[in-house]
Design a protein around this motif. Sequence first.
Motif, short mmCIF file in Angstrom:
data_model
loop_
_atom_site.label_atom_id
_atom_site.label_comp_id
_atom_site.label_asym_id
_atom_site.label_seq_id
_atom_site.Cartn_x
_atom_site.Cartn_y
_atom_site.Cartn_z
N TRP A 102 0.91 -1.25 -0.14
CA TRP A 102 0.03 0.12 0.06
C TRP A 102 0.89 1.26 -0.04
CZ3 TRP A 102 -5.15 0.07 -0.38
CH2 TRP A 102 -5.80 -1.30 -0.22
N GLU A 103 0.55 2.20 -0.79
CA GLU A 103 1.14 3.54 -0.91
C GLU A 103 0.45 4.36 -0.06
OE1 GLU A 103 2.07 6.93 -4.59
OE2 GLU A 103 1.64 4.77 -4.81
N ARG A 104 0.85 5.16 0.74
CA ARG A 104 0.20 5.98 1.57
C ARG A 104 0.32 7.45 0.90
NH1 ARG A 104 -1.65 5.05 6.32
NH2 ARG A 104 -1.23 3.26 7.57
N THR A 129 -3.48 10.13 5.11
CA THR A 129 -3.91 8.99 5.68
C THR A 129 -4.49 7.98 4.97
OG1 THR A 129 -6.14 10.24 6.13
CG2 THR A 129 -4.56 10.54 7.90
N HIS A 130 -4.86 8.24 3.78
CA HIS A 130 -5.30 7.59 2.53
C HIS A 130 -4.44 6.75 2.09
CE1 HIS A 130 -8.00 10.42 3.16
NE2 HIS A 130 -7.28 11.46 2.82
N ARG A 131 -4.70 5.36 1.54
CA ARG A 131 -3.81 4.26 0.99
C ARG A 131 -4.24 3.82 -0.42
NH1 ARG A 131 -4.45 0.37 5.92
NH2 ARG A 131 -6.59 1.07 5.15
N ARG A 144 -3.53 1.11 -3.69
CA ARG A 144 -2.67 -0.25 -4.17
C ARG A 144 -2.94 -0.59 -5.36
NH1 ARG A 144 -4.55 -4.94 -0.69
NH2 ARG A 144 -5.95 -5.11 -2.49
N THR A 194 -8.33 2.12 -3.50
CA THR A 194 -8.03 3.26 -2.72
C THR A 194 -9.10 3.09 -1.63
OG1 THR A 194 -7.44 4.54 -4.25
CG2 THR A 194 -8.23 5.63 -2.38
N GLU A 254 -4.09 16.11 -0.94
CA GLU A 254 -4.30 14.82 -1.03
C GLU A 254 -5.18 14.26 -2.40
OE1 GLU A 254 -4.31 13.84 3.68
OE2 GLU A 254 -6.20 14.45 2.76
#
Length: 150
Positions: free
Chosen positions: A5-7, A10-12, A14, A23, A33
Amino acid sequence: MDDTWERVGTHRHRFEAPDLLHTIAVGPISRDEFALALDVIERHAERGPIFWLVDLTHLDGIAPEARRLLSERDARAFLRGIVLIGGGFPQRVLATLALKAVRLFWRHETHVPFAFLADEREALAWIEAERRARPARRGDAGRGPGAAVG
């Protein structure tokens, strides 16, 4: 499947080859963001449009500046479809407001299919059906707002 997972705040995010960006939105989404999320979409769509599966379960707001960003950055050429999952009534209201903004800003011929679904299983089935119904047309990504999607 890649579990990395890429941050972005606070969101991720993949990416799952060949064409799925998953997401998880956590907390509020700021303009910065959202701009970074659009960068992630564009980067993963270098070879062609992708599907964007967004889990709204933990979404807690979308800044008006983030919604306005859609008038400045048109991501349609990078997307084969958008599917939103999870979340309760408040998250669906927020997502609906964002989608109304998308429809106002993206008033061109290009249509990006989109769905609200209950869970990831339903989302993946919807994406697979879209893949069969509208095979990817490589080379569409990066051509700008008028590029055909699916």
